[in-house]
Design a protein around this motif. Structure first.
Motif, mmCIF file in Angstrom:
data_model
loop_
_atom_site.group_PDB
_atom_site.id
_atom_site.type_symbol
_atom_site.label_atom_id
_atom_site.label_comp_id
_atom_site.label_asym_id
_atom_site.label_seq_id
_atom_site.Cartn_x
_atom_site.Cartn_y
_atom_site.Cartn_z
ATOM 1 N N LYS A 162 0.877 -1.148 0.085
ATOM 2 C CA LYS A 162 -0.117 -0.126 0.054
ATOM 3 C C LYS A 162 0.634 1.182 0.170
ATOM 4 O O LYS A 162 1.863 1.249 0.797
ATOM 5 C CB LYS A 162 -0.926 -0.015 1.233
ATOM 6 C CG LYS A 162 -2.213 -1.188 1.114
ATOM 7 C CD LYS A 162 -2.997 -1.053 2.247
ATOM 8 C CE LYS A 162 -4.005 -2.068 2.138
ATOM 9 N NZ LYS A 162 -4.910 -2.065 3.435
ATOM 10 N N SER A 163 0.445 2.438 -0.879
ATOM 11 C CA SER A 163 1.338 3.581 -0.750
ATOM 12 C C SER A 163 0.291 4.487 -0.913
ATOM 13 O O SER A 163 -0.932 4.236 -1.438
ATOM 14 C CB SER A 163 2.239 3.534 -1.748
ATOM 15 O OG SER A 163 1.629 3.221 -3.179
ATOM 16 N N LYS A 164 0.590 5.917 -0.836
ATOM 17 C CA LYS A 164 -0.317 6.888 -1.122
ATOM 18 C C LYS A 164 0.193 7.629 -2.402
ATOM 19 O O LYS A 164 1.283 7.866 -2.683
ATOM 20 C CB LYS A 164 -0.342 7.785 0.089
ATOM 21 C CG LYS A 164 -0.929 7.511 1.385
ATOM 22 C CD LYS A 164 -1.104 8.520 2.262
ATOM 23 C CE LYS A 164 -1.752 8.145 3.537
ATOM 24 N NZ LYS A 164 -2.212 9.030 4.577
ATOM 25 N N VAL A 165 -1.033 7.936 -3.208
ATOM 26 C CA VAL A 165 -0.937 8.713 -4.267
ATOM 27 C C VAL A 165 -1.771 9.596 -4.602
ATOM 28 O O VAL A 165 -3.132 9.406 -4.355
ATOM 29 C CB VAL A 165 -0.917 7.617 -5.525
ATOM 30 C CG1 VAL A 165 -0.965 8.592 -7.006
ATOM 31 C CG2 VAL A 165 -0.145 6.659 -5.625
ATOM 32 N N ASN A 166 -1.222 10.813 -4.497
ATOM 33 C CA ASN A 166 -2.001 12.230 -4.445
ATOM 34 C C ASN A 166 -2.989 12.159 -3.090
ATOM 35 O O ASN A 166 -4.276 12.525 -3.177
ATOM 36 C CB ASN A 166 -2.786 12.162 -5.625
ATOM 37 C CG ASN A 166 -2.177 12.422 -6.989
ATOM 38 O OD1 ASN A 166 -1.115 13.103 -6.744
ATOM 39 N ND2 ASN A 166 -2.582 11.777 -8.070
ATOM 40 N N GLY A 167 -2.431 11.852 -2.153
ATOM 41 C CA GLY A 167 -3.048 11.491 -0.916
ATOM 42 C C GLY A 167 -4.151 10.529 -0.646
ATOM 43 O O GLY A 167 -4.768 10.428 0.418
ATOM 44 N N LYS A 168 -4.279 9.840 -1.658
ATOM 45 C CA LYS A 168 -4.982 8.411 -1.602
ATOM 46 C C LYS A 168 -4.399 7.197 -1.584
ATOM 47 O O LYS A 168 -3.196 7.220 -1.993
ATOM 48 C CB LYS A 168 -5.938 8.351 -2.700
ATOM 49 C CG LYS A 168 -7.136 9.508 -2.889
ATOM 50 C CD LYS A 168 -8.046 9.316 -4.148
ATOM 51 C CE LYS A 168 -8.804 10.324 -4.054
ATOM 52 N NZ LYS A 168 -9.912 10.156 -5.446
ATOM 53 N N GLU A 169 -4.776 6.306 -0.478
ATOM 54 C CA GLU A 169 -3.993 4.993 -0.147
ATOM 55 C C GLU A 169 -4.285 3.975 -1.333
ATOM 56 O O GLU A 169 -5.644 3.934 -1.606
ATOM 57 C CB GLU A 169 -4.458 4.462 1.106
ATOM 58 C CG GLU A 169 -3.480 3.142 1.193
ATOM 59 C CD GLU A 169 -3.704 2.677 2.844
ATOM 60 O OE1 GLU A 169 -4.810 2.043 2.957
ATOM 61 O OE2 GLU A 169 -3.062 2.963 3.786
ATOM 62 N N VAL A 170 -3.414 3.450 -2.047
ATOM 63 C CA VAL A 170 -3.631 2.397 -3.046
ATOM 64 C C VAL A 170 -2.812 1.407 -2.903
ATOM 65 O O VAL A 170 -1.815 1.367 -2.479
ATOM 66 C CB VAL A 170 -3.404 3.226 -4.594
ATOM 67 C CG1 VAL A 170 -4.511 4.336 -4.818
ATOM 68 C CG2 VAL A 170 -2.072 3.577 -4.650
ATOM 69 N N SER A 171 -3.193 0.384 -3.581
ATOM 70 C CA SER A 171 -2.570 -1.133 -3.473
ATOM 71 C C SER A 171 -1.860 -1.322 -4.814
ATOM 72 O O SER A 171 -2.632 -1.319 -5.744
ATOM 73 C CB SER A 171 -3.481 -2.098 -3.092
ATOM 74 O OG SER A 171 -3.885 -2.077 -1.758
ATOM 75 N N THR A 172 -0.566 -1.789 -4.739
ATOM 76 C CA THR A 172 0.043 -1.927 -6.068
ATOM 77 C C THR A 172 0.654 -3.604 -5.747
ATOM 78 O O THR A 172 1.112 -3.779 -4.799
ATOM 79 C CB THR A 172 0.976 -1.175 -6.523
ATOM 80 O OG1 THR A 172 1.938 -1.007 -5.360
ATOM 81 C CG2 THR A 172 0.642 0.229 -6.661
#
Length: 362
Positions: A212-222
């Motif tokens: 999980k990481s944050k992209v543009n302030g949103k948490e996303v899963s890669t």
């Protein structure tokens, strides 16, 4: 001593088991089965049947396969294996059904055809309407398919079925709680019937490690990594796998050597539970196989002789039918039949006598 009852001797050959391998499309099911078969029994020891519109062998170099576009071709192949088991197919150990979903489509077509043949006034093109409905058409289709699969088993040829998966909702019959499960993409009715005669069901899937990481302030899963795996047992029942082999591991990497090793370990563990050494059991298995092949060879010779006799008798009967109004032609042949102890051609049960009488017909 009791007349009935015998002790089973577990075979150490993994391909003696009836196996079902399910998985996502293009995950490599056909390839891993081909690799496993060639490692265990060589290129003469297996045969892939590409059922109906299956095309899994197209880009696998040197795979041994046969296209099966319709039900009649399927039965013809099974017939040929049975008729020539100890000669042309002496080394054959396993037939792969690729895929089970396509095989069932052919079986459904045959189920409908047989219904229409027996009930010409109630013809249908729908499996749900065949054999009186209420899923009886589907039951007939599964009966037809399993009949052919177990005809192979009667001559010592195992079968492995390959298929695809889907996610479905299962309701527990005790708690009435629902949960998600990965299972076969054929109907649950079909799969439940099939599983009764399968020794090992493996589900191939992709195990993904997510971060999980944050992209543009949103948490996303890669996806960090992906590993293909096969699950044989699942204590949570989220994967519809299972095995009669009590010592099988729950999961392996998607690899032919690991597949072979998992089954070999499970089979050897079962043999050791009975107090037998692995070497002794191998010798027993080899002795049983030789005895079985000898029995099959004798049965083949007898069956071919009977078939030959029936064909000759048919020719003799046709001769009598064609010349029924010409007693001058029929009389010497009929006298020859009676001289050999037969009142008419249908009674002939001796191949050499039949050949002699047929020669007289000509």
């Amino acid at each position: 001593m009791a007349k009935f009852g015998k002790k089973n001797k577990v075979s150490l050959n993994p391909l003696d088991a009836n196996i079902c391998l399910l998985g996502l499309p293009k995950i490599g099911k056909t390839t891993i089965c081909k690799e496993m078969a060639e490692k265990l029994v060589g290129e003469d020891g297996y045969l892939f049947l590409e059922m109906y519109r299956e095309n899994g062998a197209k880009y696998i170099e040197n795979i041994v396969y046969e296209d099966v576009p319709d039900w009649d071709t399927f039965v013809e192949i099974v017939d040929d294996i049975i008729d020539n088991r100890t000669t042309d197919y002496r080394d054959l150990k396993v037939v792969f059904i690729d895929t089970i979903d396509n095989a069932l489509q052919l079986a459904e077509q045959e189920s409908i055809r047989l219904w229409n043949k027996e009930n010409p006034q109630k013809r249908t093109s729908a499996i749900n309407a065949a054999w009186g409905g209420y899923m009886k058409g589907q039951d007939k289709a599964m009966e037809l398919l399993q009949e052919q699969l177990f005809r192979l088993r009667t001559v010592g040829v195992a079968f492995t079925v390959i298929g695809h998966v889907r996610q479905t909702t299962i309701t527990d019959p005790i708690t009435n709680e629902s949960y998600q499960q990965i299972t076969s993409d054929v109907s649950q009715r079909y799969f439940n019937q099939l599983k009764k005669n399968i020794d090992l069901v493996g589900i191939a899937y992709i195990d993904r490690e997510l971060v999980k990481s944050k992209v543009n302030g949103k948490e996303v899963s890669t996806v960090k990594s992906e590993t293909r795996k096969i699950k044989f047992r699942d204590d949570n029942y989220t994967v519809d796998s299972g095995s009669r082999m009590s010592q099988i591991v729950s999961e392996i990497n998607f690899d032919a050597d690991e597949f072979i090793q998992a089954m070999t370990d499970a089979l050897e563990a079962e043999v050791k539970k009975g107090g037998k050494s692995i070497e002794d059991r191998k010798k027993e298995n080899e002795k049983e196989e030789k005895a079985n092949m000898k029995r099959l060879a004798e049965a083949e010779v007898k069956a071919k002789a009977e078939k030959n006799l029936d064909e000759i008798k048919s020719e003799i009967v046709a001769f009598f039918t064609t010349n029924k109004t010409n007693m001058d032609v029929i009389k010497p042949v009929l006298e020859l039949c009676r001289a050999n102890g037969f009142n008419n051609p249908n009674e002939i049960d001796d191949l050499e006598v039949a050949k002699k009488i047929l020669k007289a017909c000509k």
